[in-house]
Design a protein around this motif. Structure first.
Motif, PDB file in Angstrom:
ATOM      1  N   THR A 100      -2.448 -11.223 -10.078  1.00 46.05           N
ATOM      2  CA  THR A 100      -1.659 -10.352 -10.690  1.00 46.05           C
ATOM      3  C   THR A 100      -1.451 -10.761 -12.184  1.00 46.05           C
ATOM      4  O   THR A 100      -1.513 -11.829 -12.517  1.00 46.05           O
ATOM      5  CB  THR A 100       0.062 -10.246  -9.935  1.00 46.05           C
ATOM      6  OG1 THR A 100       0.392 -11.255 -10.196  1.00 46.05           O
ATOM      7  CG2 THR A 100      -0.322  -9.678  -8.643  1.00 46.05           C
ATOM      8  N   ILE A 101      -0.764  -9.592 -12.834  1.00 45.92           N
ATOM      9  CA  ILE A 101      -0.598  -9.816 -14.385  1.00 45.92           C
ATOM     10  C   ILE A 101       0.636 -10.749 -14.485  1.00 45.92           C
ATOM     11  O   ILE A 101       0.298 -11.965 -15.278  1.00 45.92           O
ATOM     12  CB  ILE A 101      -0.275  -8.662 -15.001  1.00 45.92           C
ATOM     13  CG1 ILE A 101      -0.369  -9.102 -16.624  1.00 45.92           C
ATOM     14  CG2 ILE A 101       0.862  -7.593 -14.787  1.00 45.92           C
ATOM     15  CD1 ILE A 101      -0.381  -7.854 -17.460  1.00 45.92           C
ATOM     16  N   ASP A 112      -5.264  -7.412  -8.572  1.00 46.01           N
ATOM     17  CA  ASP A 112      -4.080  -7.066  -7.796  1.00 46.01           C
ATOM     18  C   ASP A 112      -2.981  -5.997  -8.456  1.00 46.01           C
ATOM     19  O   ASP A 112      -1.884  -5.719  -8.245  1.00 46.01           O
ATOM     20  CB  ASP A 112      -3.177  -7.856  -6.995  1.00 46.01           C
ATOM     21  CG  ASP A 112      -4.271  -8.557  -5.994  1.00 46.01           C
ATOM     22  OD1 ASP A 112      -5.018  -7.985  -5.529  1.00 46.01           O
ATOM     23  OD2 ASP A 112      -4.006  -9.786  -5.805  1.00 46.01           O
ATOM     24  N   GLY A 113      -3.323  -6.005  -9.957  1.00 45.33           N
ATOM     25  CA  GLY A 113      -2.745  -5.171 -10.960  1.00 45.33           C
ATOM     26  C   GLY A 113      -1.436  -5.717 -10.955  1.00 45.33           C
ATOM     27  O   GLY A 113      -1.086  -6.995 -11.448  1.00 45.33           O
ATOM     28  N   THR A 114      -0.103  -5.073 -10.824  1.00 46.26           N
ATOM     29  CA  THR A 114       1.189  -5.748 -10.784  1.00 46.26           C
ATOM     30  C   THR A 114       1.495  -6.228  -9.748  1.00 46.26           C
ATOM     31  O   THR A 114       2.491  -6.969  -9.421  1.00 46.26           O
ATOM     32  CB  THR A 114       2.192  -4.665 -11.148  1.00 46.26           C
ATOM     33  OG1 THR A 114       2.137  -3.472 -10.247  1.00 46.26           O
ATOM     34  CG2 THR A 114       1.699  -3.922 -12.605  1.00 46.26           C
ATOM     35  N   GLY A 115       0.875  -5.736  -8.655  1.00 46.63           N
ATOM     36  CA  GLY A 115       1.097  -6.142  -7.308  1.00 46.63           C
ATOM     37  C   GLY A 115       2.239  -5.824  -6.459  1.00 46.63           C
ATOM     38  O   GLY A 115       2.543  -5.959  -5.463  1.00 46.63           O
ATOM     39  N   GLN A 116       2.555  -4.448  -7.329  1.00 46.57           N
ATOM     40  CA  GLN A 116       3.624  -3.873  -6.398  1.00 46.57           C
ATOM     41  C   GLN A 116       3.000  -2.494  -6.238  1.00 46.57           C
ATOM     42  O   GLN A 116       2.769  -1.653  -7.016  1.00 46.57           O
ATOM     43  CB  GLN A 116       4.700  -3.329  -7.513  1.00 46.57           C
ATOM     44  CG  GLN A 116       5.432  -4.793  -8.024  1.00 46.57           C
ATOM     45  CD  GLN A 116       6.502  -4.272  -8.852  1.00 46.57           C
ATOM     46  OE1 GLN A 116       7.306  -3.531  -8.874  1.00 46.57           O
ATOM     47  NE2 GLN A 116       6.849  -5.132  -9.944  1.00 46.57           N
ATOM     48  N   ASP A 117       2.713  -2.171  -4.680  1.00 44.63           N
ATOM     49  CA  ASP A 117       2.002  -1.058  -4.364  1.00 44.63           C
ATOM     50  C   ASP A 117       3.151  -0.045  -3.691  1.00 44.63           C
ATOM     51  O   ASP A 117       3.416   0.127  -2.651  1.00 44.63           O
ATOM     52  CB  ASP A 117       1.111  -1.520  -3.079  1.00 44.63           C
ATOM     53  CG  ASP A 117       0.538  -0.292  -2.730  1.00 44.63           C
ATOM     54  OD1 ASP A 117       0.408   0.830  -3.473  1.00 44.63           O
ATOM     55  OD2 ASP A 117      -0.118  -0.360  -1.646  1.00 44.63           O
ATOM     56  N   SER A 118       4.060   0.552  -4.753  1.00 43.57           N
ATOM     57  CA  SER A 118       4.974   1.202  -4.372  1.00 43.57           C
ATOM     58  C   SER A 118       4.776   2.916  -4.600  1.00 43.57           C
ATOM     59  O   SER A 118       5.812   3.415  -4.872  1.00 43.57           O
ATOM     60  CB  SER A 118       6.444   0.946  -5.396  1.00 43.57           C
ATOM     61  OG  SER A 118       6.014   1.135  -6.662  1.00 43.57           O
ATOM     62  N   GLY A 119       3.600   3.338  -4.901  1.00 43.55           N
ATOM     63  CA  GLY A 119       3.388   4.521  -5.218  1.00 43.55           C
ATOM     64  C   GLY A 119       3.463   5.077  -6.763  1.00 43.55           C
ATOM     65  O   GLY A 119       3.161   5.836  -7.305  1.00 43.55           O
TER      66      GLY A 119
END
Length: 144
Positions: free
Chosen positions: A56-57, A81-88
């Motif tokens: 992640t970043i 994984d981008g920001t790592g937050q898969d919250s929509g």
């Protein structure tokens, strides 16, 4: 750093959302700060992964201790994984800043987000965030 301070910094940079990470066990992982726990209303730290390249970043910034501005997080191969937050929430641009002590020890990571459809962060936003974060790092270090 109070959530108010982070919210003010978020507003100053016109961020849509933010995440605040602290160091986990043995300082080799990150934990996402959540202002309120599910039941007791107290803040909590949720494990979010190791400090390593290729994830992640926030992990990248924790590893390098350098501020990073990414205009298109999905298009940057360094962060699968981008920001790592898969919250929509669809984060398009991220501005990620290490929060350091005066001697350069990592205290936390602040990750500011701009969503799809918004202009990505630019250097001027990084300058505003960096200037404001210097004061915040002193406050966090004193609290710890």
């Amino acid at each position: 750093m109070s959530v108010f301070s982070v919210s003010s910094l978020s507003a100053a940079t016109k961020a849509d959302s933010f995440a605040l990470y602290f160091l986990g066990e043995c300082n080799n992982s990150l934990c996402l700060y959540t202002p309120r726990g599910a039941k007791d209303g107290h803040p909590s730290l949720v494990p979010s992964g190791p400090i390593a390249y290729g994830t992640t970043i926030a992990a990248y910034v924790a590893k390098t201790h350098k501020t990073l501005l990414v205009e298109d997080i999905k298009g940057d191969e360094r962060f699968p994984d981008g920001t790592g937050q898969d919250s929509g929430i669809h984060v398009h641009s991220a501005l990620c800043l290490p929060i350091l002590t005066a001697i350069g020890d990592l205290i936390a990571i602040l990750e500011l987000h701009r969503h799809w459809g918004r202009e990505p962060f630019k250097l001027r936003h990084q300058e505003v965030a960096t200037a404001n974060l210097a004061w915040a790092s002193v406050a966090i270090h004193q609290v710890q």
